[in-house]
Design a protein around this motif. Structure first.
Motif: not given
Ligand SMILES: [Fe+2]
Length: 237
Positions: A155, A157, A208
């Motif tokens: 994903h 952030d 990540h």
């Molecule tokens: Fe994350």
């Protein structure tokens, strides 16, 4: 600064242990013990949409300018479902990070150093106003249930920049960090193994994730503690 150059070139960078003056030297810094021990005082994350009760955390939000770091009133953590398909679109309230940790010299040095690195790695040189969120996480595992550091999978952030730093691993196997540059098939894999090991990410360019942890000794509890901080330009897109 070499770190910022590598970050700009690659989309992420792993500082060599002990090479960066603003990163805590976990083994030798007398402040580290107080910092790390606060991870023993985290409350349960009750928002896990997968029903999991394996994540503990605290949260804080800050405003950063070139001259000041100011804590914002305690607020929920929000990610849209665009970035978090598992737990997105929910205002999630977590316990606040203890004042002594947010205000510690170690934290201030870390935030200032990382901000400087991100600003050098980014474009433009205007003074920046950053919305910074701090997260303390503990992921727990036992013989029956692995602990998933990123249950949402690979994903972003939904911010500009991310710092992830290992605080400790206790009886915890795996928990491998995976990084993929957007638009490329290959995945870089590495393990944040020692206290203070860190990675800096360009959240626009890389995805990540972290693989589940499992106990090394199945008869004892296992956990992995990390510090995550995110930077988003205030007023930015
Ligand atoms: Fe994350």
């Amino acid at each position: 600064m070499r770190l910022a150059g590598e970050l700009a070139a690659q989309g992420f960078v792993r500082p060599a242990p002990g090479a960066i003056d603003w990163l805590p030297a976990a083994a030798s810094d007398p402040e580290w013990q107080d910092f790390a021990q606060s991870w023993n005082r985290l409350g349960l994350d009750r928002y896990m949409a997968d029903g999991g009760r394996y994540r503990r955390r605290r949260h804080a939000a800050l405003a950063m300018t070139p001259d000041a770091i100011v804590r914002k009133p305690h607020q929920p953590h929000y990610q849209s479902r665009d970035y978090n398909r598992l737990n997105g679109d929910v205002q999630r309230w977590f316990d606040p990070i203890e004042d002594a940790i947010v205000d510690s010299a170690m934290m201030r040095r870390l935030l200032r150093g990382a901000t400087d690195c991100f600003e050098r790695a980014g474009e433009g040189d205007a003074p920046r106003l950053w919305h910074v969120e701090l997260h303390q996480f503990r992921i727990e595992a036992n013989a029956h249930e692995p602990g998933r550091p990123t249950p949402e999978g690979m994903h972003r952030d939904g911010v500009d920049w991310v710092l992830v730093m290992l605080i400790d691993r206790v009886n915890a196997d795996q928990g491998v960090t995976e990084i993929r540059i957007a638009g490329r098939p290959q995945i870089d894999r590495f393990t944040l193994a020692a206290p203070g090991d860190a990675v800096l990410l360009d959240d626009h360019r890389v995805l990540h994730g972290v693989t589940p942890i499992r106990p090394i000794d199945p008869d004892r509890p296992a956990y992995r503690d990390v510090f995550v901080a995110t930077w988003k330009e205030e007023g930015g897109g």
